[in-house]
Design an enzyme around this catalytic site. Structure first.
Site, PDB file in Angstrom:
ATOM      1  N   CYS A   1       8.984  13.697  13.121  1.00  0.00           N
ATOM      2  CA  CYS A   1       8.501  12.852  14.226  1.00  0.00           C
ATOM      3  C   CYS A   1       7.488  13.682  15.013  1.00  0.00           C
ATOM      4  O   CYS A   1       7.327  14.873  14.780  1.00  0.00           O
ATOM      5  CB  CYS A   1       9.643  12.484  15.165  1.00  0.00           C
ATOM      6  SG  CYS A   1      10.972  11.597  14.357  1.00  0.00           S
TER       7      CYS A   1
ATOM      8  N   ASN B   1      12.342  15.747  18.020  1.00  0.00           N
ATOM      9  CA  ASN B   1      11.941  15.807  16.615  1.00  0.00           C
ATOM     10  C   ASN B   1      12.898  16.753  15.911  1.00  0.00           C
ATOM     11  O   ASN B   1      13.021  17.910  16.324  1.00  0.00           O
ATOM     12  CB  ASN B   1      10.498  16.333  16.507  1.00  0.00           C
ATOM     13  CG  ASN B   1      10.134  16.708  15.082  1.00  0.00           C
ATOM     14  OD1 ASN B   1      10.593  16.077  14.140  1.00  0.00           O
ATOM     15  ND2 ASN B   1       9.333  17.736  14.914  1.00  0.00           N
ATOM     16  N   GLY B   2      13.584  16.259  14.896  1.00  0.00           N
ATOM     17  CA  GLY B   2      14.535  17.112  14.170  1.00  0.00           C
ATOM     18  C   GLY B   2      15.782  16.324  13.869  1.00  0.00           C
ATOM     19  O   GLY B   2      15.798  15.093  13.980  1.00  0.00           O
TER      20      GLY B   2
ATOM     21  N   HIS C   1      -3.455   6.851 -34.344  1.00  0.00           N
ATOM     22  CA  HIS C   1      -3.307   5.443 -34.717  1.00  0.00           C
ATOM     23  C   HIS C   1      -4.383   4.579 -34.062  1.00  0.00           C
ATOM     24  O   HIS C   1      -4.186   3.391 -33.852  1.00  0.00           O
ATOM     25  CB  HIS C   1      -1.897   4.952 -34.382  1.00  0.00           C
ATOM     26  CG  HIS C   1      -0.851   5.665 -35.169  1.00  0.00           C
ATOM     27  ND1 HIS C   1      -0.584   5.386 -36.484  1.00  0.00           N
ATOM     28  CD2 HIS C   1      -0.061   6.714 -34.847  1.00  0.00           C
ATOM     29  CE1 HIS C   1       0.351   6.204 -36.943  1.00  0.00           C
ATOM     30  NE2 HIS C   1       0.673   7.029 -35.954  1.00  0.00           N
TER      31      HIS C   1
ATOM     32  N   LYS D   1      -3.734  10.146 -11.734  1.00  0.00           N
ATOM     33  CA  LYS D   1      -4.307  10.882 -10.589  1.00  0.00           C
ATOM     34  C   LYS D   1      -5.813  11.008 -10.755  1.00  0.00           C
ATOM     35  O   LYS D   1      -6.574  10.761  -9.821  1.00  0.00           O
ATOM     36  CB  LYS D   1      -3.726  12.302 -10.475  1.00  0.00           C
ATOM     37  CG  LYS D   1      -2.377  12.503  -9.909  1.00  0.00           C
ATOM     38  CD  LYS D   1      -2.178  12.064  -8.498  1.00  0.00           C
ATOM     39  CE  LYS D   1      -1.823  10.611  -8.467  1.00  0.00           C
ATOM     40  NZ  LYS D   1      -0.445  10.251  -8.281  1.00  0.00           N
TER      41      LYS D   1
ATOM     42  N   GLU E   1      -7.682   7.547 -10.388  1.00  0.00           N
ATOM     43  CA  GLU E   1      -7.657   6.859  -9.088  1.00  0.00           C
ATOM     44  C   GLU E   1      -8.500   7.555  -8.035  1.00  0.00           C
ATOM     45  O   GLU E   1      -9.035   6.898  -7.144  1.00  0.00           O
ATOM     46  CB  GLU E   1      -6.236   6.585  -8.596  1.00  0.00           C
ATOM     47  CG  GLU E   1      -5.491   7.736  -7.993  1.00  0.00           C
ATOM     48  CD  GLU E   1      -4.110   7.341  -7.463  1.00  0.00           C
ATOM     49  OE1 GLU E   1      -3.984   6.323  -6.782  1.00  0.00           O
ATOM     50  OE2 GLU E   1      -3.151   8.084  -7.742  1.00  0.00           O
TER      51      GLU E   1
ATOM     52  N   LYS F   1      -2.497   2.437   0.344  1.00  0.00           N
ATOM     53  CA  LYS F   1      -1.331   3.312   0.188  1.00  0.00           C
ATOM     54  C   LYS F   1      -0.095   2.516  -0.242  1.00  0.00           C
ATOM     55  O   LYS F   1       0.676   2.940  -1.077  1.00  0.00           O
ATOM     56  CB  LYS F   1      -1.060   4.044   1.508  1.00  0.00           C
ATOM     57  CG  LYS F   1       0.117   4.991   1.457  1.00  0.00           C
ATOM     58  CD  LYS F   1      -0.180   6.173   0.554  1.00  0.00           C
ATOM     59  CE  LYS F   1       1.030   7.055   0.305  1.00  0.00           C
ATOM     60  NZ  LYS F   1       0.881   7.819  -0.951  1.00  0.00           N
TER      61      LYS F   1
ATOM     62  N   GLU G   1       0.935  10.602 -15.613  1.00  0.00           N
ATOM     63  CA  GLU G   1       0.750  10.819 -14.179  1.00  0.00           C
ATOM     64  C   GLU G   1      -0.570  11.577 -13.924  1.00  0.00           C
ATOM     65  O   GLU G   1      -1.323  11.238 -13.008  1.00  0.00           O
ATOM     66  CB  GLU G   1       1.958  11.576 -13.612  1.00  0.00           C
ATOM     67  CG  GLU G   1       1.880  11.950 -12.155  1.00  0.00           C
ATOM     68  CD  GLU G   1       1.659  10.770 -11.203  1.00  0.00           C
ATOM     69  OE1 GLU G   1       1.743   9.605 -11.628  1.00  0.00           O
ATOM     70  OE2 GLU G   1       1.362  11.036 -10.023  1.00  0.00           O
TER      71      GLU G   1
ATOM     72  N   TRP H   1       9.524   9.018  12.712  1.00  0.00           N
ATOM     73  CA  TRP H   1       9.749   8.879  11.271  1.00  0.00           C
ATOM     74  C   TRP H   1      11.259   8.787  11.135  1.00  0.00           C
ATOM     75  O   TRP H   1      11.964   9.779  11.269  1.00  0.00           O
ATOM     76  CB  TRP H   1       9.190  10.100  10.540  1.00  0.00           C
ATOM     77  CG  TRP H   1       9.453  10.133   9.072  1.00  0.00           C
ATOM     78  CD1 TRP H   1      10.367  10.884   8.410  1.00  0.00           C
ATOM     79  CD2 TRP H   1       8.748   9.399   8.067  1.00  0.00           C
ATOM     80  NE1 TRP H   1      10.296  10.649   7.060  1.00  0.00           N
ATOM     81  CE2 TRP H   1       9.321   9.748   6.815  1.00  0.00           C
ATOM     82  CE3 TRP H   1       7.713   8.473   8.099  1.00  0.00           C
ATOM     83  CZ2 TRP H   1       8.876   9.206   5.622  1.00  0.00           C
ATOM     84  CZ3 TRP H   1       7.274   7.938   6.899  1.00  0.00           C
ATOM     85  CH2 TRP H   1       7.850   8.312   5.680  1.00  0.00           C
TER      86      TRP H   1
ATOM     87  N   ARG I   1       2.846  12.189  11.453  1.00  0.00           N
ATOM     88  CA  ARG I   1       4.214  12.693  11.373  1.00  0.00           C
ATOM     89  C   ARG I   1       5.243  11.563  11.275  1.00  0.00           C
ATOM     90  O   ARG I   1       6.447  11.806  11.135  1.00  0.00           O
ATOM     91  CB  ARG I   1       4.536  13.556  12.590  1.00  0.00           C
ATOM     92  CG  ARG I   1       3.596  14.732  12.767  1.00  0.00           C
ATOM     93  CD  ARG I   1       3.949  15.528  13.990  1.00  0.00           C
ATOM     94  NE  ARG I   1       5.246  16.139  13.860  1.00  0.00           N
ATOM     95  CZ  ARG I   1       5.495  17.280  13.220  1.00  0.00           C
ATOM     96  NH1 ARG I   1       4.502  17.944  12.668  1.00  0.00           N
ATOM     97  NH2 ARG I   1       6.707  17.767  13.145  1.00  0.00           N
TER      98      ARG I   1
HETATM   99  O1  M6R Z   1       5.135   2.995  -2.466  1.00  0.00           O
HETATM  100  P1  M6R Z   1       5.348   2.906  -3.953  1.00  0.00           P
HETATM  101  O2  M6R Z   1       5.912   4.171  -4.512  1.00  0.00           O
HETATM  102  O3  M6R Z   1       6.155   1.712  -4.374  1.00  0.00           O
HETATM  103  O4  M6R Z   1       3.907   2.728  -4.567  1.00  0.00           O
HETATM  104  C1  M6R Z   1       3.741   2.510  -5.940  1.00  0.00           C
HETATM  105  C2  M6R Z   1       2.319   2.686  -6.351  1.00  0.00           C
HETATM  106  O5  M6R Z   1       1.500   1.779  -5.665  1.00  0.00           O
HETATM  107  C3  M6R Z   1       1.819   4.107  -6.100  1.00  0.00           C
HETATM  108  O6  M6R Z   1       2.611   5.052  -6.716  1.00  0.00           O
HETATM  109  C4  M6R Z   1       0.369   4.268  -6.609  1.00  0.00           C
HETATM  110  O7  M6R Z   1       0.355   4.186  -8.008  1.00  0.00           O
HETATM  111  C5  M6R Z   1      -0.231   5.582  -6.129  1.00  0.00           C
HETATM  112  N1  M6R Z   1      -1.502   5.343  -5.520  1.00  0.00           N
HETATM  113  C6  M6R Z   1      -0.444   6.574  -7.198  1.00  0.00           C
HETATM  114  O8  M6R Z   1      -0.979   7.759  -6.743  1.00  0.00           O
END
Ligand code: M6R
Length: 608
Positions: free
Chosen positions: A2, A100-101, A504, A485, A488, A603, A481, A74, A27
């Site tokens: 927080c 906070n804590g 294949h 990364k 994106e 996000k 993964e 948070w 935070r």
């Molecule tokens: O909040 P979530 O973990 O459910 O989000 C899922 C995806 O939207 C998220 O992981 C997305 O693929 C990221 N931008 C990947 O870096």
């Protein structure tokens, strides 16, 4: 995590508090609130949701007073709600506190205070603090706070105001950050420097158990025994923007660096050498596990990729077959989920629309739902039957890094937990895995030492149009993964392939100079993977290997190798993903992309 702020001076406190909180929203942003001394009374305004709710309210109906404290939350203990928001006060509002804590012994303290006649209204640990301070208050706020904190276990940074000493803020920290800003006849407390930088660059960096007593006429730092501490003033030279990111250029880089801590926090108190895994309120029996007709892991994006690792781990350790699926596909497939199934949903935000839809469908059918999420009070955490929190702290960059790492940790804990209950895992192997899990934070930190090498690799490869990631077994899950990364945040087309599958069809795309990143962490599959690398090299690919330190064979066959510390094959994803995150990050930076906010993305995807 927080954020807290406090101000005493001659100006109106609430706009200064709100502005300070706006610099601390990274935070946490589940709720925000302030307490201001107005006409000798403590007045509290606090609202669930973003700081904007508080700001709008104060703009419409201001609080007038020149001393106050503020908080952005948070949530940990208690869902995000107005009542659980800070500041918290004692019943007759003579003492108010921001915190906070986590107060680890708050239940004991609460029971003790209840016996003394104190009433509690929230689900928070924090609410014990104003009541404890009230209990010890005999006319000196500092003494009361010192006595109260001597009874508190856990971590805290607190700011306290008192109706009977209306010119004073007392603050103290232990294992949570707290700084003091020194102005002209005005003083500030804050969880982080950016919150005060618009007012002063002169700072005290408080140590644990140093108490600040500030009025508009001056400031004193004392030990809990009342001895005065002589502190050096720290002059801040950097700008607000850099400071919010803790000196890192971007949140993504900051979050990559926070991974060792995030892993450690997620393991803490759950994984201990020589003890069974403790997943807090999750108590499955052997009979429960044997009664499940199917186990599904369902998620999106990075969270789905962590589920792929989870499948292998749970199957290997607990001998339970697991199906992994993408939420947006699963929900329309008429999946064979029943009231005897276990659904594990994984979601950093706990708010992803498709994942929530699957969760709700499963609950309607009567299946048991376990959520792995990073956000306390998120829809997933509230609606699931069981929750494992990943303690990664707020993840702000759109590209998930530390949340993925902690999702993997949750999968390992779950796999061992199931294995221990079912008796499919020998004690020796379980202990070995636990010991290795506890070493992961240090090993991840070690990989960060390769940053400069990776940066150079990025500067040579950022113009590439396509990149391929290859792996077998768990390395394939990590390749997915790494590929996500890269695409994106750098907008380079990339694909991940299982080493044996490339021939294949996809191998047709490999030509002179095509970059391939090959993971080589699975000793059993290494010879097979080496053959796959040869296949692409023969077609002109330039190969970067990710291999264990001392792997000479990797060096001989690949054009370049990034070495990672050795660990059990099962745990390797936690370490091998780090260079892939850094490759994506540095390539995106070289291309001049906005790594924290990549185009077209959000996000949290709260729409279908
Ligand atoms: O909040 P979530 O973990 O459910 O989000 C899922 C995806 O939207 C998220 O992981 C997305 O693929 C990221 N931008 C990947 O870096």
């Amino acid at each position: 995590m927080c954020g807290i702020v406090g101000f005493v001076g001659k100006k109106e406190a609430s706009p200064i508090l709100v502005e300070g909180l706006s610099k601390l929203e990274y935070r946490g942003y589940d709720s925000a609130g302030v307490a201001v001394l107005e006409d000798g009374e403590i007045k509290v305004r606090k609202f669930k949701g973003r700081l904007k709710n508080l700001d709008d309210n104060l703009k419409q109906s201001p609080l007038n007073g020149t001393i106050g404290i503020g908080h952005t939350r948070w949530a940990t203990h208690g869902e995000p709600s107005d009542i659980n928001s800070h500041p918290h006060t004692n019943e007759n509002a003579t003492i108010s506190v921001v915190h906070n804590g986590i107060i680890e012994n708050y239940i004991k303290l609460k029971e003790w205070l209840k016996k003394k006649g104190y009433e509690f209204y929230s689900e928070t640990d924090t609410e014990v603090i104003p009541n404890l301070v009230d209990y010890y208050y005999k006319g000196d706020l500092f003494e009361a706070v010192a006595k109260a904190t001597s009874k508190m276990e856990g971590s805290y940074a607190i700011g306290v105001i008192c109706k009977n000493e209306p010119d004073k803020i007392v603050a103290v920290r232990k294992d949570s950050p707290l700084i003091v800003g020194l102005g002209e006849k005005e003083y500030f407390i804050a969880s982080d420097i950016p919150a005060v930088l618009n007012h002063t660059r002169e700072i005290y960096l408080l140590e644990d158990k140093e108490f600040v007593i500030m009025t508009r006429d001056g400031i004193e730092i004392k030990t809990e025994d009342g001895e005065v501490v002589d502190k050096e003033v720290f002059h801040v030279t950097w700008d607000v923007d850099a400071a919010e990111k803790g000196g890192y250029e971007d949140f993504m880089l900051k979050e990559i660096h926070e991974q060792p801590k995030a892993i450690k926090d997620t393991l803490t108190s759950r994984v201990l050498k020589d003890s069974p895994i403790n997943l807090e309120n999750i108590n499955f029996t052997k009979e429960d596990l044997e009664a499940f007709d199917r186990v599904f892991i369902v998620a999106c994006g990075t969270a789905y990729n962590s589920g792929l690792v989870g499948k292998t781990i749970i199957e290997k350790l607990a001998k339970i077959p697991v199906e992994v699926d993408i939420a947006s596909e699963f929900r329309y497939r008429d999946p064979l989920i029943t009231d005897k199934s276990l659904l594990i949903v994984v979601s950093q935000s706990g708010e992803t629309a498709d994942t929530l839809a699957v969760l709700r469908d499963a609950k309607r059918i009567g299946a048991k739902v376990l959520a792995i999420t990073n956000v306390v009070g998120s829809s997933a955490s509230r609606e699931a039957n069981h929750v494992i929190y990943t303690w990664a702290g707020p993840e702000i960059a759109v590209a998930s890094t530390k949340a993925y790492e902690t999702q993997l940790i949750a999968m390992y804990m779950l796999g061992i937990y199931f294995g221990e209950i079912k008796g499919t895992l020998s004690k020796e192997f379980a202990d070995e895995l636990k010991e290795e899990l506890l070493q992961l934070p240090e090993k991840v930190k070690e990989v960060m030492g390769n940053k400069e090498y990776i940066q150079k690799y990025a500067s040579r490869n950022y113009m590439d149009k396509d990149t391929f990631f290859l792996g077998r077994g768990l390395d394939y899950a990590v390749a997915l993964e790494g590929s996500l990364k890269l695409k994106e945040i750098s907008y380079i087309h990339s694909e991940a392939y299982a080493g044996g599958e490339l021939k294949h069809g996809t191998i047709a795309l490999i030509e002179e100079g095509t970059p391939v990143v090959a993971l080589l962490t699975d000793d059993k599959l290494k010879d097979k993977m080496i053959s796959n690398i040869r296949e692409v090299i023969t077609r002109g690919a330039k190969v970067l290997g990710i291999a264990y330190e001392g792997d000479k064979e990797a060096e001989q066959i690949c054009d370049e190798v990034i070495y990672i510390p050795r660990t059990s094959t099962l745990l390797a994803p936690v370490i091998s993903v780090v260079p892939l995150q850094l490759i994506a990050y540095y390539i995106a930076k070289q291309k001049g992309c906005d790594v924290d906010k990549p185009r077209n993305l959000a996000k949290s995807v709260t729409v279908e």
